[in-house]
Scaffold this active site. Structure first.
Site, PDB file in Angstrom:
ATOM      1  N   ARG A 179      19.059  -4.658  -1.272  1.00 54.27           N
ATOM      2  CA  ARG A 179      20.296  -4.157  -0.672  1.00 54.27           C
ATOM      3  C   ARG A 179      20.070  -4.060   0.839  1.00 54.27           C
ATOM      4  O   ARG A 179      18.929  -3.886   1.305  1.00 54.27           O
ATOM      5  CB  ARG A 179      20.702  -2.804  -1.249  1.00 54.27           C
ATOM      6  CG  ARG A 179      19.718  -1.669  -1.028  1.00 54.27           C
ATOM      7  CD  ARG A 179      20.316  -0.355  -1.492  1.00 54.27           C
ATOM      8  NE  ARG A 179      19.388   0.766  -1.352  1.00 54.27           N
ATOM      9  CZ  ARG A 179      19.753   2.040  -1.400  1.00 54.27           C
ATOM     10  NH1 ARG A 179      21.026   2.351  -1.591  1.00 54.27           N
ATOM     11  NH2 ARG A 179      18.865   2.997  -1.273  1.00 54.27           N
ATOM     12  N   GLN A 200      11.603   9.879  -1.218  1.00 56.40           N
ATOM     13  CA  GLN A 200      10.753   9.062  -0.359  1.00 56.40           C
ATOM     14  C   GLN A 200       9.315   9.552  -0.361  1.00 56.40           C
ATOM     15  O   GLN A 200       9.027  10.687   0.021  1.00 56.40           O
ATOM     16  CB  GLN A 200      11.276   9.046   1.076  1.00 56.40           C
ATOM     17  CG  GLN A 200      12.664   8.449   1.212  1.00 56.40           C
ATOM     18  CD  GLN A 200      13.736   9.504   1.141  1.00 56.40           C
ATOM     19  OE1 GLN A 200      13.688  10.393   0.299  1.00 56.40           O
ATOM     20  NE2 GLN A 200      14.724   9.410   2.019  1.00 56.40           N
ATOM     21  N   TRP A 236      19.597  -2.594   4.127  1.00 61.33           N
ATOM     22  CA  TRP A 236      19.332  -1.337   4.828  1.00 61.33           C
ATOM     23  C   TRP A 236      19.926  -1.368   6.228  1.00 61.33           C
ATOM     24  O   TRP A 236      20.462  -0.380   6.713  1.00 61.33           O
ATOM     25  CB  TRP A 236      17.821  -1.122   4.892  1.00 61.33           C
ATOM     26  CG  TRP A 236      17.380   0.089   5.634  1.00 61.33           C
ATOM     27  CD1 TRP A 236      18.096   1.227   5.868  1.00 61.33           C
ATOM     28  CD2 TRP A 236      16.103   0.286   6.238  1.00 61.33           C
ATOM     29  NE1 TRP A 236      17.339   2.122   6.581  1.00 61.33           N
ATOM     30  CE2 TRP A 236      16.112   1.579   6.820  1.00 61.33           C
ATOM     31  CE3 TRP A 236      14.953  -0.486   6.327  1.00 61.33           C
ATOM     32  CZ2 TRP A 236      15.000   2.091   7.495  1.00 61.33           C
ATOM     33  CZ3 TRP A 236      13.854   0.026   6.995  1.00 61.33           C
ATOM     34  CH2 TRP A 236      13.891   1.300   7.570  1.00 61.33           C
ATOM     35  N   GLN A 261       9.789   5.740  -5.035  1.00 57.48           N
ATOM     36  CA  GLN A 261      10.675   5.333  -3.949  1.00 57.48           C
ATOM     37  C   GLN A 261       9.873   5.077  -2.677  1.00 57.48           C
ATOM     38  O   GLN A 261       9.038   5.896  -2.289  1.00 57.48           O
ATOM     39  CB  GLN A 261      11.723   6.421  -3.697  1.00 57.48           C
ATOM     40  CG  GLN A 261      12.731   6.077  -2.623  1.00 57.48           C
ATOM     41  CD  GLN A 261      13.906   7.046  -2.596  1.00 57.48           C
ATOM     42  OE1 GLN A 261      14.291   7.586  -3.630  1.00 57.48           O
ATOM     43  NE2 GLN A 261      14.482   7.249  -1.430  1.00 57.48           N
ATOM     44  N   ASP A 262      10.125   3.917  -2.040  1.00 55.00           N
ATOM     45  CA  ASP A 262       9.489   3.571  -0.758  1.00 55.00           C
ATOM     46  C   ASP A 262       7.976   3.388  -0.874  1.00 55.00           C
ATOM     47  O   ASP A 262       7.218   3.874  -0.034  1.00 55.00           O
ATOM     48  CB  ASP A 262       9.784   4.636   0.298  1.00 55.00           C
ATOM     49  CG  ASP A 262      11.235   4.643   0.727  1.00 55.00           C
ATOM     50  OD1 ASP A 262      12.013   3.864   0.168  1.00 55.00           O
ATOM     51  OD2 ASP A 262      11.580   5.441   1.615  1.00 55.00           O
ATOM     52  N   THR A 290       9.622  10.673   5.991  1.00 56.72           N
ATOM     53  CA  THR A 290       9.135   9.493   5.282  1.00 56.72           C
ATOM     54  C   THR A 290       7.943   8.856   5.980  1.00 56.72           C
ATOM     55  O   THR A 290       6.963   8.466   5.347  1.00 56.72           O
ATOM     56  CB  THR A 290      10.256   8.460   5.137  1.00 56.72           C
ATOM     57  OG1 THR A 290      11.344   9.058   4.428  1.00 56.72           O
ATOM     58  CG2 THR A 290       9.788   7.235   4.382  1.00 56.72           C
ATOM     59  N   ASP A 328      14.071   0.848  -3.479  1.00 58.03           N
ATOM     60  CA  ASP A 328      13.693   0.248  -2.189  1.00 58.03           C
ATOM     61  C   ASP A 328      12.178   0.239  -2.014  1.00 58.03           C
ATOM     62  O   ASP A 328      11.665   0.581  -0.944  1.00 58.03           O
ATOM     63  CB  ASP A 328      14.326   1.019  -1.029  1.00 58.03           C
ATOM     64  CG  ASP A 328      15.832   1.112  -1.138  1.00 58.03           C
ATOM     65  OD1 ASP A 328      16.434   0.290  -1.852  1.00 58.03           O
ATOM     66  OD2 ASP A 328      16.413   2.023  -0.527  1.00 58.03           O
TER      67      ASP A 328
END
Length: 589
Positions: A494, A382, A496, A404-405, A352, A426
């Protein structure tokens, strides 16, 4: 997104280096304070009447008293006292401050070296490409961490202890970054046996860093025990640079280290009037055709802000503003006209940390009117568009698009204004102290088996001054998600990490956000320690009556919300003026 365990591991894969080094810095901080305390103890009796150096009433020695007092607020008191007591013991009971500093410093450096060497050794033996890349990331980040620890050591090593009051915010910021790097190192390694080896080797460094953060956080109380007053009400704010020196602010709010030309530059509101050092243009009508070529040719010896103008175009390259490239100002012709794009992703074998299309590490990075994309798509999991660890960095009128990310707000103090950030899972994550203000957060359509989560904040220690603050923004679905916005579940965040902290205030939240607001990471992990706060939000998605009933989920008062404004949370009143970006220090109303 894949399993939470795999995702969690990869997301943190690039923080390794800084964390380990901060372990050394932590000890340095402890040692520096101990030196001051011991010096005082040699000259005076302790506050409870214990004898000084020449006294011997059979009570606790001055050095033991000092060590015990310094280590009192730490979560890992045994490790704290072991390090400091061993320093005294190895020198034959000598409590001379200079010798104590040297011994403690040596112990910390040796601990850092052992972990650093461990990662190198494991990397040489490793054949799995993903694990090998993760270990390589650890090495790089540990080098950065060492630099920050050395700067922290310089900051606390001043002979005049009272000046520490000017530096507490900076030191806590750096130590928090180190904790993040350490955690990333451990989480980023996918191979179970290698991960276990790194984690075991990291224990001391992590504990010492946490201890240092605790000590700095309670420094005023600790010093008062030894009748050493610290003045935290200085009339003139001083900024701490990487060289450990303090720099005053002038009467207009600019750091004094800025040249006259820099101050005039940052006062400009119209980028058309700027005189860049270099121009990047794909059509050849500039100094360079790629951003990377422009960065490679930045003069080694330069002073002040370095300005790079990137003309309109789609730049298909991965860009890194590395640690040595400080005070860079990069601007384009607009977030849809000047775009940097790539498609590195986790599924295709890239950790990532290394998937970022654009990464800003050098402190003081300013960016205006540019776009950053990762086009890997939701099925690649990711895939970061922008990664930022630059301290006192600012992005204005920029756009970050991925799934994502999308935006990795890795570490340090960051500010975003008038930006557009889009993604799915996220899509704003990291462990920086960041304020996103007057921006639009667009939730995109994920894969059929996915849920959307706007934030995933990664604070691991309750004393870290980090968190994600979303202020006066709009959280809305993209057009493709609109028809299925109620069946595709979307959450505000959420946890992490254990002390995950996110604050959303004075923002407009559309109707597609789930009424419970937040979702667990894994079972009941962090549900009792997280902090998720909302204040004066508007829109149908802002109703809080059906939010989850976790202890840390709350609607906060105006007084509490003020703690998370630009002026307070990231000390914006002391450095944002120098970026030239607009900002709101307090609340709207």
């Amino acid at each position: 997104m894949g399993s939470s365990n795999g995702y969690d591991a990869e997301r943190k894969g690039g923080h390794i280096g800084k964390k380990i080094i901060l372990g050394g810095v932590s000890v340095m901080l402890v040692v520096a304070v101990v030196v001051a305390v011991v010096t005082v103890a040699h000259r005076h009796k302790s506050s409870d009447g214990l004898p000084g150096e020449n006294g011997n009433n059979g009570g606790i020695s001055t050095s033991v008293k000092a060590v015990s007092t310094i280590c009192a607020p730490t979560d890992h008191r045994e490790s704290c006292e072991n390090v400091l007591n061993e320093a005294v013991k190895s020198n034959g009971g000598n409590t001379d401050p200079k010798e104590l500093v040297k011994a403690a410093f040596h112990a910390a450096i040796e601990e850092v070296k052992s972990v650093f060497n461990l990662s190198i050794g494991l990397g040489k033996k490793e054949s799995d490409p993903m694990t090998k890349m993760a270990l390589s990331d650890c090495e790089d980040l540990m080098q950065s961490a060492i630099q920050e620890l050395q700067a922290s050591f310089s900051a606390v090593g001043d002979k005049e202890l009272h000046t520490l009051s000017d530096r507490v915010d900076d030191i806590k910021n750096w130590l928090s970054a180190v904790l993040s790097y350490q955690q990333a190192c451990m989480d980023g390694v996918p191979h179970p046996e290698v991960k276990s080896a790194i984690s075991n080797g990291m224990i001391n460094a992590t504990q010492l860093t946490s201890n240092a953060l605790a000590i700095v956080s309670e420094i005023s109380a600790i010093m008062s025990t030894f009748n050493i007053p610290l003045n935290f009400n200085s009339n003139k704010r001083r900024l701490l640079e990487n060289d450990g020196r303090l720099h005053d602010m002038d009467e207009k709010g600019f750091p004094t280290w800025l040249s006259t030309a820099d101050r005039k530059l940052l006062a400009y509101k119209d980028t058309q009037k700027l005189r860049p050092n270099v121009v990047v243009a794909q059509d050849g009508r500039g100094n360079y055709r790629t951003i990377n070529d422009a960065l490679k040719n930045i003069p080694k010896s330069r002073s002040g802000r370095y300005i790079i103008y990137v003309k309109a175009g789609i730049y298909r390259e991965q860009v890194l503003i590395d640690n040595d490239m400080e005070n860079i100002f990069m601007y384009g012709d607009g977030p849809r006209r000047t775009v940097v794009t790539a498609s590195k992703n986790f599924v295709d074998g890239t950790p990532t940390y290394q998937t970022a299309t654009f990464a800003a590490e050098g402190n003081g990075f300013i960016c205006k009117s540019m776009g950053f994309r990762n086009t890997a798509g939701p099925e690649k999991h990711q895939a970061v568009a922008l990664r930022v660890k630059s301290d006192m960095s600012a992005f204005y009128n920029c756009r970050m698009d991925a799934y994502q990310d999308t935006l990795y707000v890795q570490t340090h103090r960051q500010f975003y204004r008038n930006c557009i950030i889009s993604g799915t899972v996220d899509f704003i994550f990291g462990d920086s102290a960041v304020v996103i203000q007057n921006s639009k957060l667009i939730v995109r359509k994920p894969m059929d088996n996915q849920q959307n989560i706007v934030t995933a904040q990664g604070r691991t220690d309750k004393r870290e001054p980090t968190g994600i603050v979303i202020h006066n923004c709009r959280i809305v679905p993209e057009t493709r998600l609109f028809n299925t916005r109620f069946t595709t579940k979307t959450y505000l965040g959420r946890p992490w990490k254990e002390y995950s902290r996110t604050i959303i205030m004075e923002s407009t939240i559309a109707d597609f956000i789930q009424p419970d607001g937040y979702m667990p990471w894994d079972g009941d992990f962090a549900l009792k320690t997280l902090y998720y706060a909302e204040y004066a939000n508007r829109g149908p998605g802002a109703r809080t009556t059906r939010r989850v009933r976790w202890p840390g989920v709350k609607v906060i008062s105006r007084r509490e919300a003020l703690q998370y404004t630009v002026g307070s949370f990231i000390n914006g009143k002391y450095w944002l003026r120098s970026t030239g970006a607009p900002y709101m220090l307090g609340l709207r109303a």
